[in-house]
Design an enzyme around this catalytic site. Sequence first.
Site, PDB file in Angstrom:
ATOM      1  N   SER A 196      37.293  33.775  39.458  1.00 39.43           N
ATOM      2  CA  SER A 196      38.139  34.961  39.364  1.00 39.43           C
ATOM      3  C   SER A 196      39.425  34.665  40.131  1.00 39.43           C
ATOM      4  O   SER A 196      39.464  33.744  40.965  1.00 39.43           O
ATOM      5  CB  SER A 196      37.419  36.163  39.989  1.00 39.43           C
ATOM      6  OG  SER A 196      38.298  37.271  40.147  1.00 39.43           O
TER       7      SER A 196
ATOM      8  N   TYR B 199      31.957  40.416  46.651  1.00 39.98           N
ATOM      9  CA  TYR B 199      32.358  39.837  45.373  1.00 39.98           C
ATOM     10  C   TYR B 199      33.355  38.701  45.579  1.00 39.98           C
ATOM     11  O   TYR B 199      33.164  37.591  45.070  1.00 39.98           O
ATOM     12  CB  TYR B 199      32.966  40.914  44.471  1.00 39.98           C
ATOM     13  CG  TYR B 199      33.455  40.392  43.143  1.00 39.98           C
ATOM     14  CD1 TYR B 199      32.557  40.067  42.139  1.00 39.98           C
ATOM     15  CD2 TYR B 199      34.812  40.222  42.893  1.00 39.98           C
ATOM     16  CE1 TYR B 199      33.004  39.584  40.915  1.00 39.98           C
ATOM     17  CE2 TYR B 199      35.269  39.741  41.685  1.00 39.98           C
ATOM     18  CZ  TYR B 199      34.355  39.428  40.692  1.00 39.98           C
ATOM     19  OH  TYR B 199      34.807  38.944  39.487  1.00 39.98           O
TER      20      TYR B 199
END
Length: 259
Positions: free
Chosen positions: A145, A158
Site C-alpha cells: 500500500s 494496518y
Amino acid sequence: MDTEPKPNGRLAGKVAIVTGAAGGIGGAVTERFLQEGAQVVAMDLGGPLGGIAWDGPQIVSVSVDLADRVNTDAALETALAAFGTPDILVAAAALKGGKSFLDCSDADWDSYVAVNLTGTFRACQRVAKAMVAAAKGGRIVTVGSVNSYMSEPNAAQYVATKGGIAMLTRAMAVDLARHGILVNMIAPGPIDVPSNGDMYREPKLAASLADEVALGRPGLPEDCATAALFLAEDENRYTTGSTITVDGGLSAMIFGAMR
C-alpha cells in the site's frame, strides 16, 4: 472488457495462485490473469468470489484463513496440487482499516499481524519452496500500500503490517534471486473497490481527492491488475525487489495540487 480467455495471452500456459481473490484488487487480478490465459487458484476466506466473470476449468477456488496456521498450510497444499507447481503468486489478502495508535489493543495488533504480515509470509514461503523445488523460476507479487511508506490517521496496525510487507518483499527478492524468482510489490493508493461502497463519492472526500491526488480521482482495481500482470509475465526479466506505486500521483506531491 473481454471475458474470454486468450489462448495466446501474456500468461498462457502459466499457473497462478492469488490470495485475497474475493477482494476488489485480488478479484481484478484473478480476472485479468484468467483473461490472459493463466490457470488460477483463487484463495480467500470463503464465500463466492466477487468480480470473477466465469467458472470453468481454468479456475479453482480454495478457502483459506490466513490467521490460522494449520488451515493455511492445508489450503496451500490444496492450491499447489490443483494445477501443479505455480509460476506466479499474488499475495493480496489483507485486513483493512485499523485504529489510532493509542486505541490499538494487543488483540487488534495481533489480528492484523497474523493476516497481513504472517499470512503473507507463510503463503510466499510455501509457494517459493515449491518454485525452488521445480527449478523453473517464478514470479511473486505482494500487495502492499502507499501506507507501506506513508501513514494516515487511525490505522496504526494496518500501516505497520504494510510497511513490513515492503521489507519482506525486498528480503525475498534478495534471497530468491539465485533461484530465478522475481519478487516485487504493488503499492495501491486510493482504489475504488466494492468494500469501500460509495466512500469516494462522498462530497468532502471527493473534493479532498481532487486536491491531493494528481489525477484528481481514485483508481480502479483493474489499474492494480495491470501492474500485477507486468510483474508476473515472462517479459519482466530484470525487475525485482521493486515497488510499482498505483496511486494516481498521490505520493508524488508534498501538498495538494494547485487547481
